[in-house]
Design a protein around this motif. Sequence first.
Motif, PDB file in Angstrom:
ATOM      1  N   ASP A   1       0.993  -1.117   0.091  1.00 56.49           N
ATOM      2  CA  ASP A   1      -0.133   0.401  -0.254  1.00 56.49           C
ATOM      3  C   ASP A   1       0.707   1.016   0.037  1.00 56.49           C
ATOM      4  N   TRP A   2       2.345   1.584   0.368  1.00 56.57           N
ATOM      5  CA  TRP A   2       2.922   2.212   0.108  1.00 56.57           C
ATOM      6  C   TRP A   2       3.001   2.801  -0.635  1.00 56.57           C
TER       7      TRP A   2
ATOM      8  N   GLU B   1       0.488   5.470  -2.177  1.00 60.40           N
ATOM      9  CA  GLU B   1       0.597   6.629  -1.054  1.00 60.40           C
ATOM     10  C   GLU B   1       1.789   7.232  -1.892  1.00 60.40           C
TER      11      GLU B   1
END
Lengths: 354, 210
Positions: free
Chosen positions: A24-25, A28
């Motif tokens: 998920d990083w 982002e």
Amino acid sequence: MSAGSPHLDLGELLAEVNGEAVSDWVPEHLAACPGCRAEAERWGAVAGGVRHLVAAISPPPCLPGGAPDGVVKASSSSRRRQARPRALARARGKGRLLVAAAAALMLAAGGLSYGLVRVLGGNENSSVVAAAGVTAVNGCPGLAATAGTLERVTGTSLVLKAPGGAPETVTTSASTKLSRQVAGTVSDITDGANVVVFGPGAHGGIAARRIIISALPELSSGPPAPRHRHGHGHPPTHAQKPNSSPPGGRAGGTVADASTGSFTVIMPGGFHLRVTTSGSTTVYAQATATLGQLQSGGFVVAAGSVTADGALAAATVEQGALMPHIQHGNGIVQEPWLGCSPSAVATALLLAAG
Amino acid sequence: LDDRYRVTGPAALASVRGAGPPGGGAPDPERLEAQMLRRIAGGDQGAMAEFYRRHGRVVFAQILLVVGERALGEEILQDTMLAIWRGAGSFRWESGVRSWVIAIARRQARDRLRRRRLRVVDDACLAEQPSRDPGPEVVALGRAEAAEVANAIRGLAPAHREVLGLAFGAGLSLPEVAGVLGVPLGTVKSRLTAARAALARLLEEKGLSR
């Protein structure tokens, strides 16, 4: 993210470009980092170009041989003994591999090649050997071979010609091994003899129409062990369904249990194949010959090395009794385990001719 | 064909590597591949045909990226499929199936090219080629249409086309690309970067940086 850097590393960028979720990083970070976003866009442009290119490429819907599974059909028996299929070679057209030769190398080794003729030529009476010009033997540095009809013998040189091809000169010397196929009889087939048998399938074996007794070259090592599909017992002698007669084929190996009307061929890897003979079985034997005994118009194969002027300095010359259909080729595929003796190659070519 | 080998699409793809449900649900693609290879090893022609349908396109594209000649590419594809038919039983899951197949194709291509006395590009030479940080020419990448990039890719060195094809055409991970090429991961990265830089320069030469 690479150590010491707050930005995406190449692996993460490429995974993103390829649509693979890494963590998920990543999204982002991309949302917050113009530099990484620009990098991802550049890689995305590269990926887009590659995909555009790939999308424009369509594989052959059918591999030569008939279908995607044509490769299977073409190689089903060759895989068992690592031969190369004629179906593929034919599709490659002129100037392609000497596929039949490679298949025949199995035979030279006495390898299991049952059903090979079906692959190579449709039946045991229509073998194909590919030859045009002096041809390198792949996997055997310095070794070359050629095949064709014998046009003439000039001194110690032979001139061979394949249909549509230029005449090829083959030079011989005192050390050249010359042989030719001569008529034999079933009684010549004794235990321990090396044979290649041609014929239709019958009761799990072969009903021999033609048998060639040959001084098969001794090979440095045997072929790969055959895969046994059913347990560890005796392997099947062919890959047909139970209770079905296999189609025509050929098998090479050592004779055992020779008796009137039948014998067993033991192929490398332990395959046993029962061969039946009849009054119509034709037998040939490979006999030592002299240059004068080679017949003009006959099919000849030769293996040796290429001289500076492009001729073949033959270590082995063999003349067959039958005239095969000759294909053009630009390479003989040699299976590594077959070794690289000129005799192995020449005999294989000859046996490919059937 | 066995319906087990028709399972594709999201349900199959969503299955996590190595975590296929034992009792039902979407079959694990990797398990399907394993079953397919076992069937091929056992002489199942249908499985071989299905394997070709699943992998033929990507493998052929990768081959063409390297050799650039369709007829030769088809020969290499045949050689590759034949090698798979012969060697399916030797697959050991040390890599993914696709990277295994592409590695086979690569060896076949190299053999073919070697017979033709051609060389792709010396690996050592490429490895020594310095990586390039994005330079001004990369602007061209942002302005080029995919078709223009594709055309420019054709002008790259075969080894650059190859690494780009592996990374974006075949969709292999960087470690898988390294495995196929037989080079360290760092070399893959530098080669990719060099390929992109060369591509950007080609696009720039076509005026796409303006």
